[in-house]
Design an enzyme around this catalytic site. Sequence first.
Site, PDB file in Angstrom:
ATOM      1  N   GLY A  54       6.032   1.300   6.299  1.00 49.42           N
ATOM      2  CA  GLY A  54       5.031   2.269   5.841  1.00 49.42           C
ATOM      3  C   GLY A  54       4.279   1.865   4.592  1.00 49.42           C
ATOM      4  N   ILE A  55       4.417   0.606   4.170  1.00 55.43           N
ATOM      5  CA  ILE A  55       3.675   0.170   2.983  1.00 55.43           C
ATOM      6  C   ILE A  55       2.710  -0.972   3.317  1.00 55.43           C
ATOM      7  CG2 ILE A  55       5.296   1.038   1.272  1.00 55.43           C
ATOM      8  CD1 ILE A  55       6.527  -1.718   1.055  1.00 55.43           C
ATOM      9  N   GLY A  56       2.393  -1.110   4.597  1.00 58.14           N
ATOM     10  CA  GLY A  56       1.286  -1.977   5.014  1.00 58.14           C
ATOM     11  C   GLY A  56       1.512  -3.461   4.824  1.00 58.14           C
ATOM     12  N   GLY A  57       2.771  -3.900   4.781  1.00 61.61           N
ATOM     13  CA  GLY A  57       3.034  -5.317   4.507  1.00 61.61           C
ATOM     14  C   GLY A  57       2.338  -6.261   5.480  1.00 61.61           C
ATOM     15  N   SER A  73      -0.254  -5.763   7.393  1.00 61.79           N
ATOM     16  CA  SER A  73      -1.715  -5.700   7.216  1.00 61.79           C
ATOM     17  C   SER A  73      -2.129  -6.435   5.945  1.00 61.79           C
ATOM     18  CB  SER A  73      -2.174  -4.243   7.128  1.00 61.79           C
ATOM     19  OG  SER A  73      -1.820  -3.538   8.289  1.00 61.79           O
ATOM     20  N   ALA A  74      -1.342  -6.268   4.875  1.00 61.96           N
ATOM     21  CA  ALA A  74      -1.651  -6.953   3.609  1.00 61.96           C
ATOM     22  C   ALA A  74      -1.540  -8.465   3.778  1.00 61.96           C
ATOM     23  CB  ALA A  74      -0.698  -6.470   2.514  1.00 61.96           C
ATOM     24  N   PRO A 111       9.721  -4.933   2.602  1.00 63.42           N
ATOM     25  CA  PRO A 111      10.451  -4.655   3.843  1.00 63.42           C
ATOM     26  C   PRO A 111       9.487  -4.439   5.008  1.00 63.42           C
ATOM     27  CG  PRO A 111      10.739  -2.860   2.248  1.00 63.42           C
ATOM     28  CD  PRO A 111       9.966  -3.935   1.556  1.00 63.42           C
ATOM     29  N   LYS A 153       0.850  -1.203   0.000  1.00 59.44           N
ATOM     30  CA  LYS A 153       0.000   0.000   0.000  1.00 59.44           C
ATOM     31  C   LYS A 153       0.878   1.243   0.000  1.00 59.44           C
ATOM     32  CE  LYS A 153      -0.126   1.889   3.610  1.00 59.44           C
ATOM     33  NZ  LYS A 153      -0.060   2.429   4.995  1.00 59.44           N
ATOM     34  N   ASP A 167      -5.453  -0.670   9.267  1.00 59.66           N
ATOM     35  CA  ASP A 167      -5.259  -0.721   7.811  1.00 59.66           C
ATOM     36  C   ASP A 167      -5.749  -2.022   7.166  1.00 59.66           C
ATOM     37  OD1 ASP A 167      -4.065   1.705   7.670  1.00 59.66           O
ATOM     38  OD2 ASP A 167      -2.032   0.970   7.277  1.00 59.66           O
TER      39      ASP A 167
HETATM   40  O1  C5P Z   1      -3.757  -0.308  13.768  1.00 63.82           O
HETATM   41  P1  C5P Z   1      -2.319  -0.644  13.817  1.00 63.82           P
HETATM   42  O2  C5P Z   1      -2.019  -1.774  14.743  1.00 63.82           O
HETATM   43  O3  C5P Z   1      -1.685  -0.804  12.480  1.00 63.82           O
HETATM   44  O4  C5P Z   1      -1.602   0.647  14.445  1.00 63.82           O
HETATM   45  C1  C5P Z   1      -0.341   0.593  15.054  1.00 63.82           C
HETATM   46  C2  C5P Z   1      -0.180   1.784  15.990  1.00 63.82           C
HETATM   47  O5  C5P Z   1      -0.056   2.989  15.228  1.00 63.82           O
HETATM   48  C3  C5P Z   1      -1.304   2.046  16.949  1.00 63.82           C
HETATM   49  O6  C5P Z   1      -1.159   1.298  18.120  1.00 63.82           O
HETATM   50  C4  C5P Z   1      -1.187   3.533  17.208  1.00 63.82           C
HETATM   51  O7  C5P Z   1      -0.139   3.789  18.136  1.00 63.82           O
HETATM   52  C5  C5P Z   1      -0.716   4.063  15.890  1.00 63.82           C
HETATM   53  N1  C5P Z   1      -1.835   4.529  15.037  1.00 63.82           N
HETATM   54  C6  C5P Z   1      -2.443   5.734  15.335  1.00 63.82           C
HETATM   55  N2  C5P Z   1      -3.495   6.165  14.550  1.00 63.82           N
HETATM   56  C7  C5P Z   1      -3.898   5.442  13.484  1.00 63.82           C
HETATM   57  C8  C5P Z   1      -3.285   4.213  13.170  1.00 63.82           C
HETATM   58  C9  C5P Z   1      -2.248   3.785  13.969  1.00 63.82           C
HETATM   59  O8  C5P Z   1      -2.080   6.431  16.290  1.00 63.82           O
HETATM   60  N3  C5P Z   1      -4.902   5.881  12.740  1.00 63.82           N
END
Ligand code: C5P
Length: 330
Positions: free
Chosen positions: A124-127, A129-130, A120, A19, A162
Site C-alpha cells: 500500500g505504499i506504491g513501491g 510503481s515508484a 515491503p 507513497k 499510480d
Molecule cells: O493500476 P494498478 O496495476 O496498480 O492496479 C492494480 C489493480 O488494483 C487493478 O487491476 C484493479 O483491480 C485495482 N484498482 C482499482 N482501481 C484503481 C486502481 C487499482 O480497482 N483506481
Amino acid sequence: MQQTGPLAARGVRCRAPAKLNLYLHVTGRRDDGYHELDSLFVFVDVCDDIAVRPAAAFSLEVDGPFADQIPAGADNLVLRAARLLAEFAHGSFVHDSFVHGRKALGRPGGAAITLTKILPPASGIGGGSADAAATLRALRMLWGLQVTQDELAGIAGRLGADVPACLASRALQVSGIGDVMEPVNAAPDVFFLLVNPGTPLSTPAVFEAYRDRNGAFSRRAPIYGPAGQLRDNGARARDLTDALSSRHNDLEQPALDLAPEVGLAMAVLRTLDGCLLARMSGSGATCFAMFETMAAAATGAAILGERFPSWWIAPARPVPGPFQPCPWQA
Ligand code: C5P
C-alpha cells in the site's frame, strides 16, 4: 553491442520514494472495473533504489531485505518500464545527445538494472510503481533521451494507475483512477512513522473485498484547493490532521477482513506519545502515524521495534519532489 572500457562501468542511480495515502475515498466504479478515487498522496524519504548500467540486453537483479519477495521475471514492472521507454525512444533517440552537460552513456538497446528492495512489497505504499517511475527517470538519463516530462508521464500511465504520481513524487491531490493530479504547494511540516506487520496484501484482492461489501461510495472531499493551498487553515501539522480526521481510507475495512493485524498496527500507533492520527495507506497493510516532530516519530519507532521485532518500522519525513537521477560509478 555491449560497451567495454570506462563507459561500461558507469551508470545512473535513482531513489524511489514510498507513497502514503493520507486519506482515500472510493467515489465510484468505472465500467472497466477500475475504481474512482479521491486521495491525498504524500511521498516520504524511505526509498527503494534503482541502479542502471548500459548493456546489450535487459536484465534485472534484485537485492535488499525484501529481494526474495520480488519476481524478477519479464513481467516485473521495472523491466516493463525499461522496455516501454526503449520502444518509445526508438524513434526519438539522438545518439550523440548531451544531457545535463554529459554525453549519453548508452543507447536504448538494453540495460542491466539492479533494484534494491527496501520497501515491503504489496503493502500500500506504491513501491512497485515508484520503482517503475525511478527506472524511467534513470534510463532517460543513462540513454540521454530527449523525452519530455509529459511524454514520460504518458509512458508511466501505461504501466499502472499510480506510476504517473510516483513520477511526480510530491504532495498531490489525486482523483480519477489515481491518474488525475493537482500538485499541493504548501504541504505542512509533518512527520510519519510507517509500520507493516508483514502480511502482503494484493491491491486487486482488497478492491474485490471492497466491492463484495457493497457499501455506498464516498464523496469527493479534497483538502487542498486548486491553487494547492490547504483550504480554510494554515500550514501546521495540526491543521492537516484536523482536516484528515473527517476523512478516512475506504479500503481499511476490506483490508482488515483479509489481514486483521492491520487493526493491531493502527491501535498501537495510536498509543504513541504525540500521535496526531493513525491510518492505513492505500490498500494496506502498511499503516502510518503522523507527528509534529521527527523526534516523536523516532521515539515511537524505538518503542514499537522492541515490542514487535518482526514488523517493518520506518520513521519518515515528506520529500518536496522527486529524487534526481545521478551518475554512478559501478
Ligand atoms: O493500476 P494498478 O496495476 O496498480 O492496479 C492494480 C489493480 O488494483 C487493478 O487491476 C484493479 O483491480 C485495482 N484498482 C482499482 N482501481 C484503481 C486502481 C487499482 O480497482 N483506481
